[in-house]
Design a protein around this motif. Structure first.
Motif, PDB file in Angstrom:
ATOM      1  N   ARG A  99       0.851  -1.183   0.000  1.00 63.62           N
ATOM      2  CA  ARG A  99       0.000   0.000   0.000  1.00 63.62           C
ATOM      3  C   ARG A  99       0.888   1.234   0.000  1.00 63.62           C
ATOM      4  O   ARG A  99       1.880   1.287   0.718  1.00 63.62           O
ATOM      5  CB  ARG A  99      -0.890   0.019   1.235  1.00 63.62           C
ATOM      6  N   VAL A 100       0.529   2.204  -0.800  1.00 64.13           N
ATOM      7  CA  VAL A 100       1.352   3.409  -0.907  1.00 64.13           C
ATOM      8  C   VAL A 100       0.484   4.651  -0.810  1.00 64.13           C
ATOM      9  O   VAL A 100      -0.729   4.602  -0.991  1.00 64.13           O
ATOM     10  CB  VAL A 100       2.149   3.424  -2.231  1.00 64.13           C
ATOM     11  N   LYS A 101       1.139   5.776  -0.534  1.00 61.97           N
ATOM     12  CA  LYS A 101       0.468   7.062  -0.462  1.00 61.97           C
ATOM     13  C   LYS A 101       0.358   7.666  -1.857  1.00 61.97           C
ATOM     14  O   LYS A 101       1.077   7.262  -2.774  1.00 61.97           O
ATOM     15  CB  LYS A 101       1.239   7.997   0.467  1.00 61.97           C
ATOM     16  N   PRO A 102      -0.511   8.669  -2.023  1.00 63.81           N
ATOM     17  CA  PRO A 102      -0.666   9.284  -3.348  1.00 63.81           C
ATOM     18  C   PRO A 102       0.610   9.932  -3.880  1.00 63.81           C
ATOM     19  O   PRO A 102       0.812  10.006  -5.087  1.00 63.81           O
ATOM     20  CB  PRO A 102      -1.742  10.348  -3.123  1.00 63.81           C
ATOM     21  N   ALA A 103       1.495  10.382  -2.999  1.00 59.57           N
ATOM     22  CA  ALA A 103       2.719  11.064  -3.429  1.00 59.57           C
ATOM     23  C   ALA A 103       3.862  10.097  -3.738  1.00 59.57           C
ATOM     24  O   ALA A 103       4.970  10.541  -4.033  1.00 59.57           O
ATOM     25  CB  ALA A 103       3.162  12.054  -2.353  1.00 59.57           C
ATOM     26  N   TYR A 104       3.608   8.801  -3.719  1.00 60.43           N
ATOM     27  CA  TYR A 104       4.650   7.814  -4.010  1.00 60.43           C
ATOM     28  C   TYR A 104       5.194   8.060  -5.420  1.00 60.43           C
ATOM     29  O   TYR A 104       4.445   8.311  -6.358  1.00 60.43           O
ATOM     30  CB  TYR A 104       4.064   6.402  -3.910  1.00 60.43           C
ATOM     31  N   SER A 105       6.510   7.992  -5.586  1.00 58.96           N
ATOM     32  CA  SER A 105       7.146   8.202  -6.893  1.00 58.96           C
ATOM     33  C   SER A 105       7.154   6.902  -7.683  1.00 58.96           C
ATOM     34  O   SER A 105       7.761   5.917  -7.266  1.00 58.96           O
ATOM     35  CB  SER A 105       8.579   8.704  -6.708  1.00 58.96           C
ATOM     36  N   VAL A 106       6.505   6.933  -8.825  1.00 60.70           N
ATOM     37  CA  VAL A 106       6.415   5.750  -9.692  1.00 60.70           C
ATOM     38  C   VAL A 106       7.673   5.655 -10.532  1.00 60.70           C
ATOM     39  O   VAL A 106       8.208   6.664 -10.983  1.00 60.70           O
ATOM     40  CB  VAL A 106       5.169   5.850 -10.608  1.00 60.70           C
ATOM     41  N   ARG A 107       8.153   4.428 -10.760  1.00 64.82           N
ATOM     42  CA  ARG A 107       9.314   4.189 -11.613  1.00 64.82           C
ATOM     43  C   ARG A 107       8.924   3.226 -12.721  1.00 64.82           C
ATOM     44  O   ARG A 107       7.993   2.444 -12.576  1.00 64.82           O
ATOM     45  CB  ARG A 107      10.459   3.589 -10.809  1.00 64.82           C
ATOM     46  N   VAL A 108       9.677   3.246 -13.797  1.00 60.53           N
ATOM     47  CA  VAL A 108       9.458   2.311 -14.898  1.00 60.53           C
ATOM     48  C   VAL A 108       9.735   0.906 -14.385  1.00 60.53           C
ATOM     49  O   VAL A 108      10.743   0.668 -13.720  1.00 60.53           O
ATOM     50  CB  VAL A 108      10.360   2.644 -16.097  1.00 60.53           C
ATOM     51  N   GLY A 109       8.836  -0.021 -14.647  1.00 64.34           N
ATOM     52  CA  GLY A 109       8.984  -1.400 -14.209  1.00 64.34           C
ATOM     53  C   GLY A 109       8.165  -1.741 -12.979  1.00 64.34           C
ATOM     54  O   GLY A 109       8.060  -2.905 -12.616  1.00 64.34           O
ATOM     55  N   ASP A 110       7.578  -0.738 -12.317  1.00 61.67           N
ATOM     56  CA  ASP A 110       6.741  -0.995 -11.145  1.00 61.67           C
ATOM     57  C   ASP A 110       5.443  -1.685 -11.555  1.00 61.67           C
ATOM     58  O   ASP A 110       4.904  -1.416 -12.624  1.00 61.67           O
ATOM     59  CB  ASP A 110       6.378   0.313 -10.427  1.00 61.67           C
ATOM     60  N   GLU A 111       4.966  -2.574 -10.677  1.00 63.54           N
ATOM     61  CA  GLU A 111       3.668  -3.208 -10.894  1.00 63.54           C
ATOM     62  C   GLU A 111       2.635  -2.443 -10.069  1.00 63.54           C
ATOM     63  O   GLU A 111       2.757  -2.334  -8.855  1.00 63.54           O
ATOM     64  CB  GLU A 111       3.684  -4.669 -10.447  1.00 63.54           C
ATOM     65  N   VAL A 112       1.635  -1.894 -10.749  1.00 67.99           N
ATOM     66  CA  VAL A 112       0.599  -1.101 -10.086  1.00 67.99           C
ATOM     67  C   VAL A 112      -0.706  -1.884 -10.149  1.00 67.99           C
ATOM     68  O   VAL A 112      -1.132  -2.319 -11.227  1.00 67.99           O
ATOM     69  CB  VAL A 112       0.437   0.277 -10.770  1.00 67.99           C
ATOM     70  N   ARG A 113      -1.326  -2.068  -8.989  1.00 71.05           N
ATOM     71  CA  ARG A 113      -2.619  -2.760  -8.905  1.00 71.05           C
ATOM     72  C   ARG A 113      -3.658  -1.774  -8.407  1.00 71.05           C
ATOM     73  O   ARG A 113      -3.490  -1.192  -7.341  1.00 71.05           O
ATOM     74  CB  ARG A 113      -2.550  -3.940  -7.945  1.00 71.05           C
ATOM     75  N   VAL A 114      -4.716  -1.583  -9.202  1.00 70.37           N
ATOM     76  CA  VAL A 114      -5.795  -0.665  -8.840  1.00 70.37           C
ATOM     77  C   VAL A 114      -7.075  -1.478  -8.759  1.00 70.37           C
ATOM     78  O   VAL A 114      -7.509  -2.069  -9.758  1.00 70.37           O
ATOM     79  CB  VAL A 114      -5.947   0.464  -9.884  1.00 70.37           C
ATOM     80  N   ARG A 115      -7.673  -1.519  -7.565  1.00 69.58           N
ATOM     81  CA  ARG A 115      -8.922  -2.263  -7.371  1.00 69.58           C
ATOM     82  C   ARG A 115     -10.090  -1.313  -7.594  1.00 69.58           C
ATOM     83  O   ARG A 115     -10.183  -0.275  -6.958  1.00 69.58           O
ATOM     84  CB  ARG A 115      -8.954  -2.847  -5.963  1.00 69.58           C
TER      85      ARG A 115
END
Length: 197
Positions: A99-115
């Motif tokens: 679980r992450v906060k809205p200000a988390y810095s996304v990087r190329v290669g990250d797996e993002v799961r949105v329910r």
């Protein structure tokens, strides 16, 4: 027929265009010639190519970070940026399983799961963008590993009343509840009609 082709080739060479002979030879001789059937139509579409170029130009410079809520809004996983931030705060968005906060810095290669609404979108980040783009361009910013969405339940609209019919009576309400499946066989607190009478 071969004679006619030779005549046509000579005629085209005579007027200086050389279109027929050159076209047939260029297909076999030019190693850069591409078969149009072998090319992906999305990559050739000039509108999509222009939109991708614009998104890259307005994209993130090397070393800059993109907020998670901004990225999931930009690639159209949520409708608004504030909805993305709310989903992050509510624990509906996970990056690499956490679980992450809205200000988390996304990087190329990250797996993002949105329910969302009963199913989960699973995407791998391919490109970082900050501005919202069209759906064809957004689809090129991630790899979609989502399971297929659950089938929509085919529910008939139960209990639609005519306009101006007034409030439903108690009998109408019981019928609506029975149709909607809210109650089994009557009111559980009510003993029901007397037997034998």
């Amino acid at each position: 027929m071969a004679v006619e082709r030779e005549d046509d080739d000579k005629a085209s060479d005579a007027d200086g265009t050389g279109t027929k002979a050159d076209a047939s030879e260029s297909k076999t001789a030019d190693p850069k010639a591409v078969d149009p059937k072998a090319v992906d139509p999305k990559a050739v579409d000039p509108k999509i190519a222009a939109a991708v170029a614009a998104a890259e130009a307005a994209g993130v410079q090397s070393g800059e970070a993109v907020r998670l809520d901004s990225w999931i809004w930009s690639v159209r996983l949520v409708k608004t940026r504030s909805a993305g931030a709310t989903a992050c705060r509510g624990g509906h968005v996970r990056v690499n399983g956490e679980r992450v906060k809205p200000a988390y810095s996304v990087r190329v290669g990250d797996e993002v799961r949105v329910r969302q609404e009963g199913w989960e979108r699973v995407v791998i980040v391919k490109r970082l963008i900050r501005k919202r783009v069209g759906a064809p361009v957004a689809a090129q910013c991630y790899v979609d590993n989502s399971p297929p969405p659950p089938p929509r339940a085919a529910v008939a609209p139960a209990g639609i009343r005519d306009r101006g019919a007034g409030r439903p009576t108690k009998r109408d309400r019981r019928e609506l509840e029975r149709l909607r499946g809210l109650t089994g066989s009557g009111n559980p607190g009510h003993p029901g009609p007397p037997e034998g009478g």
